[in-house]
Design a protein around this motif. Sequence first.
Motif, PDB file in Angstrom:
ATOM      1  N   LYS A   1       3.664  48.882  20.073  1.00 16.70           N
ATOM      2  CA  LYS A   1       3.579  47.895  21.150  1.00 16.70           C
ATOM      3  C   LYS A   1       2.466  46.911  20.829  1.00 16.70           C
ATOM      4  CE  LYS A   1       3.138  47.493  26.184  1.00 16.70           C
ATOM      5  NZ  LYS A   1       2.951  48.250  27.454  1.00 16.70           N
TER       6      LYS A   1
ATOM      7  N   THR B   1       0.219  43.725  22.366  1.00 18.37           N
ATOM      8  CA  THR B   1      -0.173  43.229  23.685  1.00 18.37           C
ATOM      9  C   THR B   1      -0.978  41.944  23.584  1.00 18.37           C
ATOM     10  OG1 THR B   1      -2.179  44.564  23.641  1.00 18.37           O
ATOM     11  CG2 THR B   1      -0.229  45.560  24.620  1.00 18.37           C
TER      12      THR B   1
ATOM     13  N   GLU C   1      -0.375  50.899  19.183  1.00 18.74           N
ATOM     14  CA  GLU C   1      -0.585  49.792  20.125  1.00 18.74           C
ATOM     15  C   GLU C   1      -1.762  48.968  19.627  1.00 18.74           C
ATOM     16  OE1 GLU C   1      -1.567  48.980  24.856  1.00 18.74           O
ATOM     17  OE2 GLU C   1      -0.450  50.773  24.254  1.00 18.74           O
TER      18      GLU C   1
ATOM     19  N   GLU D   1       7.574  44.683  22.060  1.00 16.43           N
ATOM     20  CA  GLU D   1       7.809  46.022  21.541  1.00 16.43           C
ATOM     21  C   GLU D   1       8.596  45.920  20.244  1.00 16.43           C
ATOM     22  OE1 GLU D   1       9.618  48.371  24.542  1.00 16.43           O
ATOM     23  OE2 GLU D   1       7.792  48.465  25.778  1.00 16.43           O
TER      24      GLU D   1
END
Length: 384
Positions: A122, A124, A51, A103
Motif C-alpha cells: 500500500k 500512501t 506500506e 494499492e
Amino acid sequence: MRPARLTVIAAASVAAALTAVTGCSQKSDAGGNDAIKVAASDSACDVSKTEFPAGKVQFDVENKGAKVTEVYVLFPDARIVTERENIGPGTKASITAEIKAGEYEIVCKPGMKGDGIKQKVKVTGKGAAEEKRSPEADAAVAAYRAYVVTQAEETLPKAQAFADAVKAGDIEGAKKLYATSRIGWERTEPVAESFGDIDPKVDVREDGLEAGQDLEKDWTGWHRLEKALWADNKIGDREKQLADTLITDLTDWQKKVGQAEITPTSIANGAKELLDEVATGKVTGEEERYSRTDLVDFKANVEGAQKAYELLKPIASKNDPELVKQLDTQFAALNTLLDKYRADQTTYEFTSYDKVGEPERKELSDGVNALAEPLSKLAAAVTK
C-alpha cells in the motif's frame, strides 16, 4: 513478444499509478537511504515494507533462488505498472519509481512462468509523482503519442494485404508480405503490450501459450500463420479464419493506442524493453523461427528504441550529456552492423537469419549489449 508473460489489462491509468525508472540507484523517499528490499526465491517473494509513502521509491531486488526470475509491480487487477525481467540466480537488480498513492502487488515470477508469487503493498499520501512536467517533456510525450498512432495506422493496410493473401490461398504472396506487416507493431511493442489481451492474441509464439491453453484453439496471430506458411506450407479454412481474426485484433489495437498513458519515463523504459526484445528473441532466432525474418524485427525494434531516444534527447542532453554521447555512438554502431545484412537501404530486405553464422550472431549480440547498457540509464537521466 516475450514468452510466457503475466497477463496485462489496458494501461489507460498506468501513469496515475507509477512511472518506473529501471537500472538506476537513486534514494527512496519512502525509506530514507534504504530501498524497499525484495528477496525473490523459487518459493517466496519477501518485501521489506508493505506500506510506504508515495514519491520516489527504490526497489532493490535480489534473486536468492535457483531459477531466473522476473519482478512486477501490478495493480490488483493485474495491470502491469512496471517490470524487471531476466534476473538471474544470485544476481541483483534495482527499480526506481515515482509512485502515487494506491494499492499494488509486487509479484516475483520464478522461472518466468505462471502467475508468480504475490505480495500486496500500500502506498500512501502524495509525492513527487504529482509534479508538473517540463515543456520539453510534454513535447516528447506528444510527439511519441503521434508516432505510435501513426505506426498503428500504417500497420493496418499492410496487415490487411497479408491477410488477403492468406485468405486467397496465396502462400508465396503471403510470405512476401508477412515481415513488413509487422514493422509498425515491432517499433512500438511496449505500448502494444500494455493493452492486455491484444498482444497474446496477435504476437504470441507457440511456446508462449499459458498452461491449459489449447494449441489449436487458443494460438492465434502472426506466428500461428507464420508456421502454416513456412513449416506446414498450407493454408486451410482455419488459417483463413485466423487472417480475419488478426485484422480484428489489430483494428482493436489501432483504436486503443491513442489512449495509452505515456510519460517520459515510460518512453525511456519502453526503449530499453525493445532492446530486451532483440536480446531475448531476435538475436537468438526464437522470434521468427519458421520464416527466419528475425532481422526485419530486429531493425524495427532498434528503430522504435531510437525514435524514443531522439524524442527524449533534448532532456537527456541537459541532464547527462555524456550519456547522450554514448547513446549516439552505440545506436550508430548497431545500425551500421545491421545494415551489413540489408540488401537495399531503402527496403526491409534482410538476410535470412538461418544464413547468419554463430560468429556474426555473437557480433550482433555484442552490439545490442553495448547499446542496452547506456540505454538502461536513459530513464534516470530524464528524471534528474
